[in-house]
Scaffold this motif. Structure first.
Motif, PDB file in Angstrom:
ATOM      1  N   ALA A 174       9.134   8.086   9.821  1.00  0.00           N
ATOM      2  CA  ALA A 174       8.995   8.752   8.524  1.00  0.00           C
ATOM      3  C   ALA A 174       9.685   7.894   7.471  1.00  0.00           C
ATOM      4  O   ALA A 174      10.787   7.389   7.700  1.00  0.00           O
ATOM      5  CB  ALA A 174       9.632  10.145   8.567  1.00  0.00           C
ATOM      6  N   VAL A 175       9.042   7.720   6.326  1.00  0.00           N
ATOM      7  CA  VAL A 175       9.578   6.856   5.282  1.00  0.00           C
ATOM      8  C   VAL A 175       9.731   7.628   3.984  1.00  0.00           C
ATOM      9  O   VAL A 175       8.747   8.125   3.431  1.00  0.00           O
ATOM     10  CB  VAL A 175       8.660   5.632   5.040  1.00  0.00           C
ATOM     11  N   HIS A 176      10.966   7.754   3.539  1.00  0.00           N
ATOM     12  CA  HIS A 176      11.246   8.295   2.203  1.00  0.00           C
ATOM     13  C   HIS A 176      11.156   7.122   1.242  1.00  0.00           C
ATOM     14  O   HIS A 176      11.951   6.188   1.317  1.00  0.00           O
ATOM     15  CB  HIS A 176      12.637   8.915   2.168  1.00  0.00           C
ATOM     16  N   GLY A 177      10.202   7.174   0.340  1.00  0.00           N
ATOM     17  CA  GLY A 177       9.890   6.035  -0.515  1.00  0.00           C
ATOM     18  C   GLY A 177      10.850   5.794  -1.663  1.00  0.00           C
ATOM     19  O   GLY A 177      10.428   5.495  -2.784  1.00  0.00           O
ATOM     20  N   ARG A 178      12.139   5.908  -1.400  1.00  0.00           N
ATOM     21  CA  ARG A 178      13.174   5.578  -2.381  1.00  0.00           C
ATOM     22  C   ARG A 178      14.263   4.769  -1.699  1.00  0.00           C
ATOM     23  O   ARG A 178      14.451   4.848  -0.488  1.00  0.00           O
ATOM     24  CB  ARG A 178      13.789   6.839  -3.000  1.00  0.00           C
ATOM     25  N   LYS A 179      14.995   3.986  -2.498  1.00  0.00           N
ATOM     26  CA  LYS A 179      16.132   3.243  -1.959  1.00  0.00           C
ATOM     27  C   LYS A 179      17.293   4.198  -1.722  1.00  0.00           C
ATOM     28  O   LYS A 179      17.310   5.313  -2.220  1.00  0.00           O
ATOM     29  CB  LYS A 179      16.545   2.121  -2.914  1.00  0.00           C
ATOM     30  N   ALA A 235       2.578  -0.219   2.288  1.00  0.00           N
ATOM     31  CA  ALA A 235       2.763  -1.511   2.951  1.00  0.00           C
ATOM     32  C   ALA A 235       3.261  -1.318   4.381  1.00  0.00           C
ATOM     33  O   ALA A 235       2.848  -2.038   5.304  1.00  0.00           O
ATOM     34  CB  ALA A 235       3.749  -2.369   2.157  1.00  0.00           C
ATOM     35  N   ILE A 236       4.161  -0.347   4.571  1.00  0.00           N
ATOM     36  CA  ILE A 236       4.664  -0.056   5.912  1.00  0.00           C
ATOM     37  C   ILE A 236       3.550   0.490   6.794  1.00  0.00           C
ATOM     38  O   ILE A 236       3.383   0.093   7.950  1.00  0.00           O
ATOM     39  CB  ILE A 236       5.835   0.936   5.833  1.00  0.00           C
ATOM     40  N   ALA A 237       2.753   1.421   6.242  1.00  0.00           N
ATOM     41  CA  ALA A 237       1.662   2.030   7.005  1.00  0.00           C
ATOM     42  C   ALA A 237       0.631   0.983   7.427  1.00  0.00           C
ATOM     43  O   ALA A 237       0.064   1.061   8.528  1.00  0.00           O
ATOM     44  CB  ALA A 237       0.997   3.125   6.177  1.00  0.00           C
ATOM     45  N   GLU A 238       0.398   0.000   6.581  1.00  0.00           N
ATOM     46  CA  GLU A 238      -0.590  -1.050   6.888  1.00  0.00           C
ATOM     47  C   GLU A 238      -0.030  -2.084   7.854  1.00  0.00           C
ATOM     48  O   GLU A 238      -0.780  -2.852   8.462  1.00  0.00           O
ATOM     49  CB  GLU A 238      -1.044  -1.726   5.595  1.00  0.00           C
ATOM     50  N   THR A 239       1.288  -2.111   8.023  1.00  0.00           N
ATOM     51  CA  THR A 239       1.923  -3.088   8.911  1.00  0.00           C
ATOM     52  C   THR A 239       2.070  -2.569  10.329  1.00  0.00           C
ATOM     53  O   THR A 239       1.932  -3.332  11.293  1.00  0.00           O
ATOM     54  CB  THR A 239       3.320  -3.465   8.356  1.00  0.00           C
ATOM     55  N   LEU A 240       2.336  -1.282  10.476  1.00  0.00           N
ATOM     56  CA  LEU A 240       2.627  -0.713  11.786  1.00  0.00           C
ATOM     57  C   LEU A 240       1.382  -0.122  12.444  1.00  0.00           C
ATOM     58  O   LEU A 240       0.429   0.282  11.774  1.00  0.00           O
ATOM     59  CB  LEU A 240       3.692   0.375  11.653  1.00  0.00           C
ATOM     60  N   SER A 241       1.432  -0.033  13.771  1.00  0.00           N
ATOM     61  CA  SER A 241       0.341   0.597  14.512  1.00  0.00           C
ATOM     62  C   SER A 241       0.668   2.039  14.879  1.00  0.00           C
ATOM     63  O   SER A 241      -0.216   2.808  15.238  1.00  0.00           O
ATOM     64  CB  SER A 241       0.051  -0.207  15.784  1.00  0.00           C
ATOM     65  N   ILE A 242       1.968   2.420  14.795  1.00  0.00           N
ATOM     66  CA  ILE A 242       2.352   3.805  15.076  1.00  0.00           C
ATOM     67  C   ILE A 242       2.196   4.640  13.801  1.00  0.00           C
ATOM     68  O   ILE A 242       2.145   4.088  12.694  1.00  0.00           O
ATOM     69  CB  ILE A 242       3.803   3.891  15.588  1.00  0.00           C
ATOM     70  N   PRO A 243       2.113   5.963  13.917  1.00  0.00           N
ATOM     71  CA  PRO A 243       1.967   6.805  12.721  1.00  0.00           C
ATOM     72  C   PRO A 243       3.133   6.648  11.755  1.00  0.00           C
ATOM     73  O   PRO A 243       4.290   6.568  12.157  1.00  0.00           O
ATOM     74  CB  PRO A 243       1.923   8.227  13.301  1.00  0.00           C
ATOM     75  N   PHE A 271      -1.311  12.600  -1.940  1.00  0.00           N
ATOM     76  CA  PHE A 271      -0.137  11.769  -1.653  1.00  0.00           C
ATOM     77  C   PHE A 271      -0.343  10.979  -0.361  1.00  0.00           C
ATOM     78  O   PHE A 271       0.035   9.804  -0.265  1.00  0.00           O
ATOM     79  CB  PHE A 271       1.106  12.658  -1.558  1.00  0.00           C
ATOM     80  N   ARG A 272      -0.948  11.609   0.621  1.00  0.00           N
ATOM     81  CA  ARG A 272      -1.215  10.908   1.878  1.00  0.00           C
ATOM     82  C   ARG A 272      -2.140   9.718   1.653  1.00  0.00           C
ATOM     83  O   ARG A 272      -1.921   8.618   2.184  1.00  0.00           O
ATOM     84  CB  ARG A 272      -1.824  11.867   2.907  1.00  0.00           C
ATOM     85  N   GLN A 273      -3.181   9.926   0.865  1.00  0.00           N
ATOM     86  CA  GLN A 273      -4.115   8.835   0.603  1.00  0.00           C
ATOM     87  C   GLN A 273      -3.467   7.728  -0.226  1.00  0.00           C
ATOM     88  O   GLN A 273      -3.717   6.533   0.001  1.00  0.00           O
ATOM     89  CB  GLN A 273      -5.357   9.372  -0.104  1.00  0.00           C
ATOM     90  N   ALA A 274      -2.609   8.097  -1.177  1.00  0.00           N
ATOM     91  CA  ALA A 274      -1.954   7.098  -2.018  1.00  0.00           C
ATOM     92  C   ALA A 274      -1.001   6.217  -1.209  1.00  0.00           C
ATOM     93  O   ALA A 274      -0.753   5.064  -1.576  1.00  0.00           O
ATOM     94  CB  ALA A 274      -1.186   7.784  -3.139  1.00  0.00           C
ATOM     95  N   THR A 275      -0.480   6.732  -0.114  1.00  0.00           N
ATOM     96  CA  THR A 275       0.469   5.984   0.707  1.00  0.00           C
ATOM     97  C   THR A 275      -0.161   5.430   1.982  1.00  0.00           C
ATOM     98  O   THR A 275       0.507   4.700   2.721  1.00  0.00           O
ATOM     99  CB  THR A 275       1.644   6.896   1.115  1.00  0.00           C
ATOM    100  N   ALA A 276      -1.423   5.779   2.239  1.00  0.00           N
ATOM    101  CA  ALA A 276      -2.137   5.362   3.454  1.00  0.00           C
ATOM    102  C   ALA A 276      -1.407   5.821   4.723  1.00  0.00           C
ATOM    103  O   ALA A 276      -1.531   5.211   5.787  1.00  0.00           O
ATOM    104  CB  ALA A 276      -2.318   3.836   3.478  1.00  0.00           C
ATOM    105  N   ALA A 277      -0.639   6.887   4.599  1.00  0.00           N
ATOM    106  CA  ALA A 277       0.153   7.380   5.727  1.00  0.00           C
ATOM    107  C   ALA A 277      -0.681   8.240   6.664  1.00  0.00           C
ATOM    108  O   ALA A 277      -1.746   8.757   6.288  1.00  0.00           O
ATOM    109  CB  ALA A 277       1.343   8.185   5.209  1.00  0.00           C
ATOM    110  N   SER A 278      -0.195   8.397   7.881  1.00  0.00           N
ATOM    111  CA  SER A 278      -0.866   9.263   8.849  1.00  0.00           C
ATOM    112  C   SER A 278      -0.625  10.730   8.540  1.00  0.00           C
ATOM    113  O   SER A 278      -1.503  11.572   8.741  1.00  0.00           O
ATOM    114  CB  SER A 278      -0.357   8.952  10.259  1.00  0.00           C
TER     115      SER A 278
END
Length: 458
Positions: A146-151, A167-175, A195-202
């Motif tokens: 899970a990625v919280h998109g803030r520093k 970028a993370i979602a496109e790099t990894l093969s896991i959800p 939001f899911r589509q904007a981040t390409a997340a599972s």
């Protein structure tokens, strides 16, 4: 984070995010009712859990993890089985600065459990470092990230970086589970998919928007806040959630309405009953309380073994059915004081008390160890102090020693104390007599915070 099943899938899921003081059982159940697929508990410290005892609560039909101070650290029930994720580890984003430690923890968990393991992170100052970290995490065998998109230093008012999550979602093969979109991106159900589509997340993990109104997960749209809060309160009462936690979560829902008449009533509430009355649920509270009390009475009416009465101990614990009645003892003396003074006279180690509380009826039982022998009353008592006094009585009577009862021949040290009190009620000798009791108190506090109880599992 470890969850409860091997089959839990992290693809295309709506998830309640882990939130301190929010992700307790009532909120998790409410989120599930409104459509969440997976719910995270609040972050829990692993050391606290190691100190807890697992207790099956027959009254509430829950499994409780109870700390040495009798506080329920984690409570779960069958309703959320296979859908609850248990979160543990360093506070906040503390581990981000130590990727080697992250990798070691995750590898150990993956190898040490058959349960899927996931991890939740914030993004690092550079995208390159972030991608390097998540690749290392993926190699450990975790099921999802899970990625919280803030520093780490950024707060909710800072914009969430959908680009970094993508970028993370496109790099990894896991959800990859996207988090951090509340308010700016997510204000209603349809926004979650955007939001899911904007981040390409599972999947998408929702925090603040769900805290404000858990019906955010409902396809049909948000339900009126009054309805949501009443449903939350019902769960809180049914599962005996502590009123301070219930109050905190309701305050997060009310937000700008805290100054309303109902908000002021909530602010003034000092018990679960008063919270219910503030929301027109006074009768509901009384009905549930009656039902739970009847359940307790029914369970207590069973055989002693069924409610956790101490069984015969193969290690040789000496037991008697005794209670401490203060009215039967001299005002200046207690069995604990007698036992302590006898141990000093015999040059033995001070008595050690191990006390536990039974969740079913909140009664206490204590075992005292003197000269490597354990003593215990089989009768459970309403306070730790009374239970310890009863254990001391068992020890004293077993050894044929005075215990301070009225009309009982006093030991020589007690006679000296009484004579000193008669001669100089306000003098230093009289003040010193409080020391044994204080020593017992300090010993109990020190032991009560960490040592494993000999009644583990009873």
């Amino acid at each position: 984070m470890i969850e409860h099943t091997l089959s839990l899938c992290y693809h295309n899921k709506l998830i309640l995010a882990p939130m301190v003081r929010v992700g307790t059982l009532p909120m998790r159940l409410l989120a599930l009712d409104y459509g969440a697929d997976i719910v995270y508990c609040e972050e829990l410290i692993d050391l606290k859990m190691l100190q807890c005892k697992r207790v099956v609560n027959e009254v509430l039909s829950t499994v409780d993890f109870v700390a040495p101070d009798d506080r329920v650290v984690f409570r779960t029930c069958e309703r959320e089985q296979n859908r609850v994720v248990f979160q543990m580890g360093g506070m906040g984003a503390a581990l981000l600065s130590d990727p080697d430690k992250i990798e070691k923890i995750l590898s150990t968990l993956v190898k040490g459990t058959r349960r899927p393991v996931t991890c939740k992170i914030r993004i690092l100052p550079s995208l390159e470092d972030t991608l390097s970290l998540v690749k290392r995490m993926e190699r450990t065998g975790i099921a999802a990230v899970a990625v919280h998109g803030r520093k780490r230093e950024e707060r909710p008012q800072h914009p969430v970086s959908c680009e970094a999550i993508k970028a993370i979602a496109e790099t990894l093969s896991i959800p990859v589970i996207a988090n951090g979109g509340s308010y700016d991106h997510i204000q209603k159900y349809l926004d979650i998919e955007d939001f899911r589509q904007a981040t390409a997340a599972s999947s998408v993990m929702v925090a603040r928007a769900a805290m404000w109104n858990p019906s955010i997960f409902l396809k049909e749209g948000l339900r009126p806040l009054e309805e949501v809060m009443q449903k939350y309160i019902r769960y809180a009462v049914q599962y005996e959630n502590h009123y301070t936690n219930t109050k905190y979560c309701l305050c997060q829902m009310l937000r700008e309405q805290l100054e309303s008449p109902q908000g002021r009533l909530l602010h003034a509430a000092q018990s679960s009953q008063e919270i219910c009355e503030a929301f027109g649920l006074g009768a509901f509270y009384e009905d549930v309380t009656r039902e739970l009390n009847a359940r307790r009475a029914e369970l207590l009416a069973r055989t002693p073994e069924a409610v956790g009465e101490p069984a015969e101990d193969p290690s040789g614990v000496i037991k008697m059915a005794v209670k401490f009645d203060r009215r039967a003892y001299s005002p200046q003396i207690t069995p604990k004081m007698c036992l302590l003074e006898w141990c000093r006279k015999e040059k033995l180690a001070q008595p050690v008390y191990d006390t536990v509380q039974r969740p079913l009826d909140r009664l206490f039982c204590s075992v005292v160890t003197v000269a490597e022998q354990k003593y215990q009353s089989t009768l459970w008592d309403k306070s730790k102090k009374l239970a310890e006094q009863a254990a001391a009585i068992v020890c004293l009577r077993s050894r044929g020693l005075p215990e301070g009862r009225l009309g009982e021949e006093s030991p020589s040290w007690h006679k000296r104390k009484r004579e000193a009190t008669d001669q100089d009620p306000g003098g230093p000798r009289n003040q010193e007599q409080a020391v044994p009791g204080e020593l017992c108190k300090k010993l109990f506090v020190a032991l009560g915070s960490g040592e494993e109880s000999p009644l583990e599992g009873w």
